[in-house]
Design an enzyme around this catalytic site. Structure first.
Site, PDB file in Angstrom:
ATOM      1  N   HIS A 199       0.830  -1.190   0.000  1.00 23.81           N
ATOM      2  CA  HIS A 199       0.000   0.000   0.000  1.00 23.81           C
ATOM      3  C   HIS A 199       0.872   1.250   0.000  1.00 23.81           C
ATOM      4  CE1 HIS A 199      -2.817   3.042   1.545  1.00 23.81           C
ATOM      5  NE2 HIS A 199      -3.747   2.285   1.019  1.00 23.81           N
ATOM      6  N   HIS A 246     -10.581   6.959  -0.896  1.00 15.59           N
ATOM      7  CA  HIS A 246     -10.765   5.504  -0.879  1.00 15.59           C
ATOM      8  C   HIS A 246     -12.152   5.082  -1.351  1.00 15.59           C
ATOM      9  CE1 HIS A 246      -7.339   6.036   1.881  1.00 15.59           C
ATOM     10  NE2 HIS A 246      -6.943   4.906   1.355  1.00 15.59           N
ATOM     11  N   ARG A 264      -4.027  21.462  -4.561  1.00 18.65           N
ATOM     12  CA  ARG A 264      -3.679  20.111  -4.178  1.00 18.65           C
ATOM     13  C   ARG A 264      -3.651  20.092  -2.648  1.00 18.65           C
ATOM     14  NH1 ARG A 264      -3.420  15.476  -2.418  1.00 18.65           N
ATOM     15  NH2 ARG A 264      -1.997  13.880  -3.258  1.00 18.65           N
ATOM     16  N   CYS A 315       2.707  20.520  -8.989  1.00 17.99           N
ATOM     17  CA  CYS A 315       2.503  19.268  -8.258  1.00 17.99           C
ATOM     18  C   CYS A 315       3.482  18.208  -8.782  1.00 17.99           C
ATOM     19  CB  CYS A 315       1.072  18.800  -8.451  1.00 17.99           C
ATOM     20  SG  CYS A 315       0.730  17.245  -7.617  1.00 17.99           S
ATOM     21  N   TYR A 330       6.158  10.964  -3.079  1.00 19.42           N
ATOM     22  CA  TYR A 330       6.932  11.990  -3.777  1.00 19.42           C
ATOM     23  C   TYR A 330       8.401  11.615  -3.914  1.00 19.42           C
ATOM     24  CZ  TYR A 330       2.748  14.851  -3.172  1.00 19.42           C
ATOM     25  OH  TYR A 330       1.467  15.328  -3.215  1.00 19.42           O
TER      26      TYR A 330
END
Lengths: 564, 564
Positions: free
Chosen positions: A135, A159, A232, A279, A414
């Site tokens: 995950h 989710h 974001r 982003c 990231y």
């Protein structure tokens, strides 16, 4: 916007899951929708089905957001929403008579790898032991080990997608004792403080809110208007009262904590820096179209260029007696929090923060206006040349430390990896956190599939280019014959006195008139930018693919139709 | 090295000009020669001719250098040299009875575009009017307009190649009046001061001397031994007496000129920086193999990593009262000169020179030894992260100016252009001078065509990677199945405390064990490096091609044979 008579339907088309809009018209003028064509072969599908008036909207996490949007414009979308609910969203609300029932005490014993990792959602009990290591945020999943994930998904509403819910159901091992069910009804709505957004912003997710403007509007102005600037958010937008707001400064090993009010901050010298914020997942949808990645389905507009005004961070750190060195870091901690009171955080190298040429700001204005709620009111970090994720919003604390931030977003997200690294083999400790961003460009006009007029044998193409680390864009090359001939674009950029070597933080807008082959009915346009380090964009997404879909900076390629 | 019974011959093979070595053995162990296989289809040719024991050595400017080298090892090479001379080198020494004879007075009137540009060489008269705008150094050609080029080519001996001489003869319009001939016999030999070089250095040109070591030796050590460090001279090596040497410092607008002796320099604080110096044309031969470029035929070894010791330039500039600013430049002027007393020169932004984190040195030691003659004795500039051309050797003067250097090498060379820019359309004023270099990597072992042993299904591949501007290498990916699977290399690099963010000046050596497909007889290995800005090498040379063959940083691709 044209009012539609629409039916939204959830379908499977071969292996392709998606939400489709069927219209009584040909849907010619819905740019927000059309930008998603290139996803997962969707464009081809859309071409094929065009006569039948179908349009693929989206897959994955963006589906829910688009459903909401569609509800607002379509007549029949409520019906579609119900269908969607009944297909997927009720699994965890439904008792599975083929499975046993567990009490919460039993479940709570399964809270580590050794005993197995169980969680509950609604009345479902799930064994996620095998899933956890794969995950993206496994450290966060473990916070709910042996307990209910409901409070978390109340916040992390990304989710609530067909894919995730279907996957979750595949881990189902039982039903939760009805008395032990967790209700989120009394938790209050963490999203109640969300601001109103401009309808031009096309959401990639609603909660947390993530949205970008249409590419063709993005390049209309060198300075991106505040309302059109992509958003974001990682968590709910926090409510902050400017009057009582205090920003904390702390230096590792120094006992004294310094607190500054807005008044204190505004007494310090004001600096304005024009800088891009981009982003890390900008243009992810293009990488995703090559091979599926995990992440918000961003187009090319998760970027903007604004004038930021505030205090130079080095001025404050100098006042606090901090000396630049090569091993320490500056942490930025946001006031936005998750259910465990974990705040959004990230860090940058201290040397960048202390470098007067680094232009790191604690900004309180954006394009001459106080920061809006979505952009970090009242104070955010602006770290020019550096990935958006380090430009922390709603700043609560600045902390100088010998270690990097240990936040999820610094350590487990990231970061870039080899194309052959997958969720089974990824080791996040092996890659550095993204700081400076690589060189990129995007074709913003025309958009994919658009009909383009030829004038004197040429078509006009427009877009933006940018490179991190203060590198200037020195050239943008265009081709529409697969690289046989390249055409150099005209550049619109800050003059060199405002953006000297190593301090070019703004983007470059560009326009090119490129010749199209005689009688061509369709061409594919490519753009590639070159920066002042003479780094150039990589050609294809295949060879830079990474499982999180970050750093998506390959050539921009747009297929268009030619009209005489 | 094995002694060869060799005959060198100059041939044309379709459009391919080259020098071929025929041996009585199969030439299995001549790495210096084998590195040239991949040029201009030469590898295929070599494969075909292998049974006949032919080996293509080189084409173009390197041919003369290899001839010299071959003379030292082969029995029959003198014969070859004579053949070479008689074929090409005598054209300008031969009267063409089909053409008129001109006196020097007539010729001297043709010294500009309007009247036409004539030059003489030997007894040949040439009209180069159409050629001048396309010449890489057209400003220099104009110095000889209406006169003899002999004194220039006496220095720039890279013109004495079959290609150039053949091209020149195509411009022939007449014969020079015998009384007007210019002799270079009395000019003295500008090359008499050239030092002895290590025979491992493989010359790309002899005069000026330009040479690189074999790639497989290059990566044997993290610090490149002085003797193996590539040499890129632009002019004859100057004779400098350390005892009388003075380095001048001047600041535009300030009358006082400061002079420092070696003693003065050595009194200042000593700093040691480990840094790569890389030629802007490194790996040019790979770009040339896609489409011909103008420049020295460098392999992948025009690079080295050394410990440089000297004075920080910012320390001296600070003493002189210079303040950093964003518009000024620092010029480095060498003591090496051409026949018009023009010295080699280049400049860098003042901000780079003044940045204590920029680590710009005036270096007098290389790996603990005083600089050798070839590497700039007694003092050279070391500008870490920046193209070799700005690391000026034999430093005579440092000048702070509001303008960039106007030298040929700053303004008319060492710049990048679009692949579609040719010598007819190039405008050197449109591109910035190369400063920081882009990310690159090269496979140094195995070499092209080499037979590689498979162990446990894997082959071992080694090379280097580097990026300019202080960017660290964070990953090197290898594939031998065209990018279907990528394998991450083990990296050898300086630790982060010595090479912190933005100050990683050293290279990275890497080793990878990559699996080869079962029963493969040949594989093509690709390497690509990723730097700390997450910039990545471009895939192919086609789309970064530029007429000077600089910035040649596409994937490194090496075809090898697999042995069981």
């Amino acid at each position: 916007m044209a009012r539609l008579s629409a039916i939204l339907r959830l379908k499977r088309l071969n292996s392709l899951k998606g939400i489709y809009l069927r219209s009584t018209t040909n849907l010619p003028n819905i740019p927000n929708y059309r930008d998603y064509h290139s996803h997962d072969g969707a464009q081809d599908w859309w071409e094929n089905r065009r006569n039948k008036r179908y349009l693929l909207l989206a897959t994955g996490t963006i589906a829910g957001a688009l459903l909401t949007w569609a509800t607002e414009i379509g007549d029949s979308s409520v019906e579609a929403k119900e269908k969607y609910d009944s297909d997927i969203e009720n699994h965890h609300k439904t008792i599975r008579k083929d499975l046993p029932t567990y009490k919460i005490e039993e479940i709570s014993e399964h809270n580590n790898e050794k005993t197995g990792i169980w969680v509950t959602y609604g009345i479902g009990v799930y064994d996620v032991t095998d899933f956890v290591p794969k995950h993206p945020g496994s450290d966060k999943v473990m916070l709910a080990a042996g307990a209910a994930i409901d409070p978390f998904w109340h916040i992390f509403q990304q989710h609530n997608t067909p894919e995730v819910l279907t996957l979750l159901e595949s881990f189902r091992i039982g039903n939760l004792n009805p008395e032990d069910q967790v209700s989120t009804k009394d938790m209050g709505d963490p999203w109640s403080g969300e601001p109103r957004r401009h309808p031009i912003l096309k959401p990639a997710a609603q909660k947390p809110f993530n949205a970008e403007p249409p590419p063709s509007m993005l390049i209309d102005s060198f300075i991106t208007p505040n309302e059109f600037f992509y958003v974001r958010n990682h968590l709910p937008v926090p409510e902050i009262d400017e009057k009582t707001y205090e920003l904390e400064f702390e230096v590792e090993g120094v006992k004294k904590v310094t607190k500054m009010t807005m008044k204190d901050l505004k007494k310090l010298p004001r600096h304005t820096v024009t800088a891009v914020v981009m982003c890390g997942g900008n243009r992810r949808s293009e990488m995703d179209s090559v091979k599926k990645v995990k992440g918000l389905f961003w187009g090319p507009s998760a970027v903007g260029n604004a004038e930021w005004t505030g205090v130079k961070l080095c001025d404050i750190l100098n006042k606090l007696g901090v000396k630049s060195d090569e091993v320490r870091h500056v942490h930025f901690e946001g006031l936005d929090t998750d259910p465990t009171s974990t705040f959004y955080a990230a860090s940058i190298p201290l040397a960048k923060a202390m470098d007067p040429r680094g232009d790191v700001l604690l900004a309180y204005e954006m394009n001459g206006q106080p920061l809006s709620k979505d952009h970090g009111f009242p104070v955010r970090a602006i770290v020019p040349g550096t990935v958006g994720a380090r430009n922390v919003k709603w700043l609560g604390r600045v902390y100088v430390s010998s270690e990097e931030s240990d936040s999820h977003w610094q350590q487990k997200d990231y970061k870039g990896f080899s194309p052959s690294t997958d969720w089974d083999t990824v080791d996040f400790s092996k890659s550095p956190a993204i700081q400076h961003m690589p060189v990129t460009s995007a074709i913003c006009y025309p958009t994919p599939g658009e009909k383009v007029k030829v004038e004197n044998g040429h078509i006009t193409v427009k877009g933006y280019a940018w490179s991190g680390g203060g590198c200037r864009i020195v050239r943008v090359d265009l081709t529409c014959d697969g690289g046989n001939s390249w055409h150099v674009a005209e550049l619109e950029q800050e003059d060199l006195t405002k953006a000297p070597a190593g301090r070019a933080w703004s983007w470059t807008l560009w326009t090119a008139k490129i010749p199209v082959p005689n009688k061509a009915k369709e061409v594919e346009i490519w753009s590639k930018a070159v920066d002042s380090n003479y780094n150039v964009q990589p050609e294809s997404f295949e060879n830079i693919w990474n499982l999180r879909g970050v750093l998506s900076n390959a050539y921009s390629r747009v297929k268009v139709k030619i009209s005489g």
